[in-house]
Design a protein around this motif. Structure first.
Motif, PDB file in Angstrom:
ATOM      1  N   ARG A 124       0.836  -1.193   0.000  1.00  0.00           N
ATOM      2  CA  ARG A 124       0.000   0.000   0.000  1.00  0.00           C
ATOM      3  C   ARG A 124       0.875   1.248   0.000  1.00  0.00           C
ATOM      4  O   ARG A 124       1.702   1.431   0.903  1.00  0.00           O
ATOM      5  N   VAL A 126       1.066   5.587  -0.447  1.00  0.00           N
ATOM      6  CA  VAL A 126       0.353   6.860  -0.382  1.00  0.00           C
ATOM      7  C   VAL A 126       1.084   7.838  -1.291  1.00  0.00           C
ATOM      8  O   VAL A 126       2.275   8.094  -1.116  1.00  0.00           O
ATOM      9  N   GLU A 163      -4.368   6.668  -1.756  1.00  0.00           N
ATOM     10  CA  GLU A 163      -3.809   5.319  -1.588  1.00  0.00           C
ATOM     11  C   GLU A 163      -3.882   4.512  -2.885  1.00  0.00           C
ATOM     12  O   GLU A 163      -4.901   4.498  -3.574  1.00  0.00           O
ATOM     13  N   HIS A 165      -3.109   0.547  -3.902  1.00  0.00           N
ATOM     14  CA  HIS A 165      -2.822  -0.793  -3.379  1.00  0.00           C
ATOM     15  C   HIS A 165      -2.472  -1.735  -4.534  1.00  0.00           C
ATOM     16  O   HIS A 165      -3.169  -1.759  -5.549  1.00  0.00           O
TER      17      HIS A 165
END
Length: 339
Positions: A124, A126, A163, A165
């Motif tokens: 993940r 950011v 985010e 993923h």
């Protein structure tokens, strides 16, 4: 790093600018020009073009998407070439390849990582500027110490938390995955460029949805299911999610679908194992995942909207089954080829 250049495509007469660091393909897509492509990584050959005038730099001379016959005919890959000064090319383009969202470069930091299976891990990140993409698309990641970008599909949906993923399978001796799995630590920065890909969720189709994933093809299919659920598409439609695994320990995906509204009713999960253990503990479907479609779905397959991602033999078998065996219209089949 190349200087800015102007690229003219004689097939459609359009001109677009190439910024420093971009390939011809990325420059086109960033400008909203729909050059044909799929993998953006040199493997599929979908972005072939001919150089009419000017000079180019080839980033990966041995890219598998270009055959010796192509080279003799003067063809190149737009995803693996940069213009050196202004050039004129002949390249195929189509409205379906015009990006719904213009890709952009930004920095991203690793926020967390967790194992999904013994060889698939979810990372993940950011990003600095945002997370705007269509469910089913992918991004190009620039990893520290790794030459060239790596394409990985998103598993989540667009969000205001910035985010991104990715569910990535560890590839033995793969430079990209070795860096991700063994060297990258929480807080480390990477380069992220996206979104890319044409196999994203279509929200205007009235048909029931079929998602077929194999290996790390899990990520874009999970993104599509989540997008369909969040967008209310499954209030009136059903979704069948097939996951093809080599062995029982490779089976995954259900944990991501179970929390969604309608799981078990409107969302159905069907795992298929090609090599079940000799001890006979696996009680689910066996064989190749594409062979289960006819058994599970029944009726005319042309009545569904298909999305799939996985190993090339799986995607090739699905194309033949759907288009040749069942005459499913090409417009109802969505996939991006990766090698």
């Amino acid at each position: 790093m190349s200087e800015q250049a102007s690229i003219t495509n004689q097939k459609d007469g359009g001109t677009f600018a190439q910024a420093p660091g971009d390939s011809i393909l990325r420059a086109a897509l960033r400008a909203g020009v729909g050059l044909t492509y799929e993998c953006n990584s040199g493997g599929c050959g979908g972005c072939k073009f001919e150089l009419i005038e000017g000079e180019i730099e080839t980033l990966w001379p041995d890219a598998p998407g270009l055959s010796e016959r192509d080279k003799k005919r003067g063809r190149h890959l737009a995803c693996q070439c940069r213009a050196v000064g202004d050039i004129r090319i002949s390249a195929s383009s189509s409205a379906e390849y015009v990006p719904p969202l213009l890709p952009r470069r930004q920095a991203a930091r690793l926020a967390s990582a967790r194992d999904v299976t013994h060889d698939i891990r979810e990372f993940r990140f950011v990003a600095e500027e945002g997370a705007d993409f269509r469910p089913g698309q992918y991004a190009m990641l620039d990893l520290p110490g790794v030459s060239g970008s790596r394409a990985y599909s998103m598993a989540n949906t667009p969000n205001d938390r910035r985010e991104w993923h990715f569910q990535i399978r560890h590839v033995p001796l793969g430079q990209g995955t070795q860096t991700l799995f063994d060297r990258l630590e929480v807080g480390d920065e990477i380069g992220l460029d996206g979104p890319y890909g044409v196999a994203y969720l279509r929200t205007d189709s009235p048909r029931d949805i079929v998602c077929i994933a194999g290996g790390s093809g899990l990520a874009p299919m999970v993104s599509i299911v989540r997008g369909a659920s969040e967008g209310g598409l499954l209030n009136e439609r059903r979704l069948h999610f097939f996951y093809g695994a080599r062995s029982p320990r490779d089976v995954c995906g259900e944990d991501f679908l179970r929390p969604l509204p309608g799981f078990g009713e409107r969302i159905r999960y069907i795992p298929v194992v090609s090599l079940p253990d000799e001890d006979g503990e696996w009680c689910g479907a066996t064989g190749y995942v594409h062979d289960q479609l006819e058994q599970v779905l029944g009726g005319p397959l042309a009545g569904y909207e298909f999305y799939f991602a996985g190993p090339p033999p799986m995607t090739q078998a699905l194309q033949e089954l759907l288009m040749v065996g069942h005459k499913v219209p090409f417009g109802q089949i969505h996939f991006d080829r990766f090698f």
